[in-house]
Scaffold this motif. Structure first.
Motif, PDB file in Angstrom:
ATOM      1  N   PRO A  69      13.958 -50.296 -93.479  1.00  0.00           N
ATOM      2  CA  PRO A  69      14.544 -49.462 -94.706  1.00  0.00           C
ATOM      3  C   PRO A  69      13.823 -47.944 -94.346  1.00  0.00           C
ATOM      4  O   PRO A  69      14.835 -46.894 -94.567  1.00  0.00           O
ATOM      5  N   GLY A  70      12.870 -47.803 -93.576  1.00  0.00           N
ATOM      6  CA  GLY A  70      12.254 -46.507 -93.269  1.00  0.00           C
ATOM      7  C   GLY A  70      13.297 -45.778 -92.234  1.00  0.00           C
ATOM      8  O   GLY A  70      13.495 -44.487 -92.247  1.00  0.00           O
ATOM      9  N   ARG A  71      13.746 -46.560 -91.361  1.00  0.00           N
ATOM     10  CA  ARG A  71      14.618 -45.937 -90.403  1.00  0.00           C
ATOM     11  C   ARG A  71      16.042 -45.336 -91.144  1.00  0.00           C
ATOM     12  O   ARG A  71      16.487 -44.620 -90.770  1.00  0.00           O
ATOM     13  N   ARG A  72      16.489 -46.225 -92.029  1.00  0.00           N
ATOM     14  CA  ARG A  72      17.736 -45.833 -92.727  1.00  0.00           C
ATOM     15  C   ARG A  72      17.414 -44.393 -93.617  1.00  0.00           C
ATOM     16  O   ARG A  72      18.340 -43.846 -93.746  1.00  0.00           O
ATOM     17  N   LEU A  73      16.249 -44.541 -94.084  1.00  0.00           N
ATOM     18  CA  LEU A  73      15.959 -43.167 -94.817  1.00  0.00           C
ATOM     19  C   LEU A  73      15.803 -42.030 -93.917  1.00  0.00           C
ATOM     20  O   LEU A  73      16.301 -41.023 -94.416  1.00  0.00           O
ATOM     21  N   ALA A  74      15.296 -42.340 -93.007  1.00  0.00           N
ATOM     22  CA  ALA A  74      15.085 -41.187 -92.012  1.00  0.00           C
ATOM     23  C   ALA A  74      16.590 -40.619 -91.367  1.00  0.00           C
ATOM     24  O   ALA A  74      16.737 -39.493 -91.420  1.00  0.00           O
ATOM     25  N   ARG A  75      17.336 -41.639 -91.216  1.00  0.00           N
ATOM     26  CA  ARG A  75      18.668 -41.054 -90.632  1.00  0.00           C
ATOM     27  C   ARG A  75      19.594 -40.448 -91.858  1.00  0.00           C
ATOM     28  O   ARG A  75      20.248 -39.602 -91.680  1.00  0.00           O
ATOM     29  N   SER A  76      19.089 -40.752 -93.195  1.00  0.00           N
ATOM     30  CA  SER A  76      19.962 -40.103 -94.088  1.00  0.00           C
ATOM     31  C   SER A  76      19.053 -38.865 -94.483  1.00  0.00           C
ATOM     32  O   SER A  76      19.705 -38.259 -95.692  1.00  0.00           O
ATOM     33  N   GLY A  77      17.946 -38.620 -93.800  1.00  0.00           N
ATOM     34  CA  GLY A  77      17.285 -37.135 -94.089  1.00  0.00           C
ATOM     35  C   GLY A  77      16.377 -37.319 -95.347  1.00  0.00           C
ATOM     36  O   GLY A  77      15.846 -36.371 -95.978  1.00  0.00           O
ATOM     37  N   ILE A  78      16.226 -38.653 -95.986  1.00  0.00           N
ATOM     38  CA  ILE A  78      15.493 -38.634 -96.990  1.00  0.00           C
ATOM     39  C   ILE A  78      14.066 -38.828 -96.722  1.00  0.00           C
ATOM     40  O   ILE A  78      13.525 -39.725 -95.929  1.00  0.00           O
ATOM     41  N   PRO A  79      12.956 -37.873 -97.445  1.00  0.00           N
ATOM     42  CA  PRO A  79      11.513 -38.093 -96.890  1.00  0.00           C
ATOM     43  C   PRO A  79      10.957 -39.232 -97.580  1.00  0.00           C
ATOM     44  O   PRO A  79      11.279 -39.491 -98.800  1.00  0.00           O
ATOM     45  N   ASN A  80       9.899 -39.443 -96.992  1.00  0.00           N
ATOM     46  CA  ASN A  80       8.842 -40.875 -97.584  1.00  0.00           C
ATOM     47  C   ASN A  80       8.383 -40.285 -98.838  1.00  0.00           C
ATOM     48  O   ASN A  80       8.039 -41.147 -99.779  1.00  0.00           O
ATOM     49  N   SER A  81       8.186 -38.913 -99.241  1.00  0.00           N
ATOM     50  CA  SER A  81       7.404 -38.564-100.444  1.00  0.00           C
ATOM     51  C   SER A  81       8.442 -38.906-101.687  1.00  0.00           C
ATOM     52  O   SER A  81       8.176 -39.028-102.679  1.00  0.00           O
ATOM     53  N   THR A  82       9.975 -38.815-101.186  1.00  0.00           N
ATOM     54  CA  THR A  82      10.742 -39.270-102.543  1.00  0.00           C
ATOM     55  C   THR A  82      10.470 -40.701-102.800  1.00  0.00           C
ATOM     56  O   THR A  82      10.471 -40.926-104.061  1.00  0.00           O
ATOM     57  N   LEU A  83      10.170 -41.658-102.094  1.00  0.00           N
ATOM     58  CA  LEU A  83       9.658 -42.997-102.373  1.00  0.00           C
ATOM     59  C   LEU A  83       8.465 -43.138-103.207  1.00  0.00           C
ATOM     60  O   LEU A  83       8.400 -43.716-104.030  1.00  0.00           O
ATOM     61  N   LEU A  84       7.458 -42.240-102.445  1.00  0.00           N
ATOM     62  CA  LEU A  84       6.189 -42.163-103.354  1.00  0.00           C
ATOM     63  C   LEU A  84       6.365 -41.785-104.762  1.00  0.00           C
ATOM     64  O   LEU A  84       5.804 -42.201-105.592  1.00  0.00           O
ATOM     65  N   TRP A  85       7.403 -40.720-104.903  1.00  0.00           N
ATOM     66  CA  TRP A  85       7.357 -39.960-106.338  1.00  0.00           C
ATOM     67  C   TRP A  85       8.050 -41.258-107.119  1.00  0.00           C
ATOM     68  O   TRP A  85       7.749 -41.584-108.375  1.00  0.00           O
ATOM     69  N   GLY A  86       9.003 -42.051-106.471  1.00  0.00           N
ATOM     70  CA  GLY A  86       9.632 -43.238-107.247  1.00  0.00           C
ATOM     71  C   GLY A  86       8.637 -44.158-107.672  1.00  0.00           C
ATOM     72  O   GLY A  86       8.765 -44.847-108.737  1.00  0.00           O
ATOM     73  N   LEU A  87       7.887 -44.480-106.639  1.00  0.00           N
ATOM     74  CA  LEU A  87       6.725 -45.615-106.836  1.00  0.00           C
ATOM     75  C   LEU A  87       5.886 -45.080-108.211  1.00  0.00           C
ATOM     76  O   LEU A  87       5.597 -45.706-108.689  1.00  0.00           O
ATOM     77  N   ALA A  88       5.438 -43.644-107.973  1.00  0.00           N
ATOM     78  CA  ALA A  88       4.621 -43.257-109.022  1.00  0.00           C
ATOM     79  C   ALA A  88       5.222 -43.077-110.647  1.00  0.00           C
ATOM     80  O   ALA A  88       4.561 -43.604-111.394  1.00  0.00           O
ATOM     81  N   ALA A  89       6.292 -43.136-110.303  1.00  0.00           N
ATOM     82  CA  ALA A  89       7.197 -43.142-111.534  1.00  0.00           C
ATOM     83  C   ALA A  89       7.370 -44.518-112.138  1.00  0.00           C
ATOM     84  O   ALA A  89       7.306 -44.817-113.339  1.00  0.00           O
ATOM     85  N   ALA A  90       7.472 -45.352-111.051  1.00  0.00           N
ATOM     86  CA  ALA A  90       7.883 -46.793-111.521  1.00  0.00           C
ATOM     87  C   ALA A  90       6.523 -47.324-112.083  1.00  0.00           C
ATOM     88  O   ALA A  90       6.577 -48.318-113.224  1.00  0.00           O
ATOM     89  N   VAL A  91       5.231 -46.999-111.697  1.00  0.00           N
ATOM     90  CA  VAL A  91       4.171 -47.633-112.256  1.00  0.00           C
ATOM     91  C   VAL A  91       4.007 -46.882-113.619  1.00  0.00           C
ATOM     92  O   VAL A  91       3.426 -47.693-114.689  1.00  0.00           O
ATOM     93  N   VAL A  92       4.273 -45.765-113.805  1.00  0.00           N
ATOM     94  CA  VAL A  92       4.200 -45.199-115.193  1.00  0.00           C
ATOM     95  C   VAL A  92       5.108 -45.901-116.064  1.00  0.00           C
ATOM     96  O   VAL A  92       4.781 -46.282-117.198  1.00  0.00           O
ATOM     97  N   GLY A  93       6.407 -45.960-115.606  1.00  0.00           N
ATOM     98  CA  GLY A  93       7.416 -46.809-116.395  1.00  0.00           C
ATOM     99  C   GLY A  93       6.972 -48.054-116.946  1.00  0.00           C
ATOM    100  O   GLY A  93       7.317 -48.581-117.812  1.00  0.00           O
ATOM    101  N   PHE A  94       6.394 -48.815-116.152  1.00  0.00           N
ATOM    102  CA  PHE A  94       5.744 -50.162-116.072  1.00  0.00           C
ATOM    103  C   PHE A  94       5.093 -50.048-117.314  1.00  0.00           C
ATOM    104  O   PHE A  94       5.110 -51.099-118.041  1.00  0.00           O
ATOM    105  N   PHE A  95       4.300 -49.234-117.552  1.00  0.00           N
ATOM    106  CA  PHE A  95       3.390 -49.291-118.863  1.00  0.00           C
ATOM    107  C   PHE A  95       3.841 -48.665-119.882  1.00  0.00           C
ATOM    108  O   PHE A  95       3.478 -49.090-121.167  1.00  0.00           O
ATOM    109  N   VAL A  96       4.849 -47.766-119.937  1.00  0.00           N
ATOM    110  CA  VAL A  96       5.572 -47.129-120.972  1.00  0.00           C
ATOM    111  C   VAL A  96       6.534 -48.098-121.604  1.00  0.00           C
ATOM    112  O   VAL A  96       6.855 -48.150-122.617  1.00  0.00           O
ATOM    113  N   VAL A  97       7.489 -48.757-120.860  1.00  0.00           N
ATOM    114  CA  VAL A  97       8.517 -49.445-121.205  1.00  0.00           C
ATOM    115  C   VAL A  97       8.364 -50.856-120.547  1.00  0.00           C
ATOM    116  O   VAL A  97       8.673 -51.153-119.628  1.00  0.00           O
ATOM    117  N   PRO A  98       7.804 -51.682-121.222  1.00  0.00           N
ATOM    118  CA  PRO A  98       7.588 -53.033-120.842  1.00  0.00           C
ATOM    119  C   PRO A  98       8.777 -53.951-120.246  1.00  0.00           C
ATOM    120  O   PRO A  98       9.764 -53.580-120.743  1.00  0.00           O
TER     121      PRO A  98
END
Length: 160
Positions: A69-98
């Protein structure tokens, strides 16, 4: 190894398989660890072979679930930081909306990170879809590996 212990090993493996699907915890240590306990308890060449095969499959998947998946993201120009932000929001979402908050947070976090980076909805949404496909591919790789290791263990049950 008695029936009760074998059932307990199977239940831990099941917890690992669930982990591959829900992605809240890694499945490999649960599946591999349970099969290791089983191999130690039986201590036969067949049991150790099953463990070795399972461990190789799980380790290969651990590498593949980041590289492919990392290669696919790199080919698309999407930085790893995007996934890190998504993961951080996912953790928050896990606690906010069960129950569904993890998924909602992941999608929202990736989208907002891409919106901030690309400055337009028309560009951010397709990038979000690419990133979510990469995450989905990672989940599939981990699930297939957990199921393959479980299959090896089930075969091993008949060999020991």
């Amino acid at each position: 190894m008695g029936t009760t212990a074998t059932v307990l090993v199977g239940l831990v493996i099941l917890v690992g398989i669930i982990g591959a699907v829900v992605q809240v915890y890694p499945s490999g240590p649960f599946v591999g660890g349970a099969i290791l306990v089983w191999a130690i308890a039986w201590n036969t060449p067949a049991a150790w072979t099953v463990f070795a095969v399972s461990a190789l499959v799980l380790m290969a998947a651990l590498v593949a679930k980041y590289l492919i998946p990392g290669r696919r993201l790199a080919r698309s120009g999407i930085p790893n930081s995007t996934l890190l932000w998504g993961l951080a929001a996912a953790v928050v979402g896990f606690f906010v909306v069960p129950v569904v908050g993890f998924v909602i947070g992941l999608v929202l976090g990736i989208y907002l990170a891409e919106l901030a980076r690309l400055q337009s909805h028309q560009a951010a949404w397709p990038a979000t879809v690419v990133a979510l496909r990469a995450v989905g591919l990672s989940v599939v790789i981990e699930l297939v590996a957990a199921l393959a290791a479980t299959g090896a263990w089930v075969v091993g049950l008949f060999l020991v």
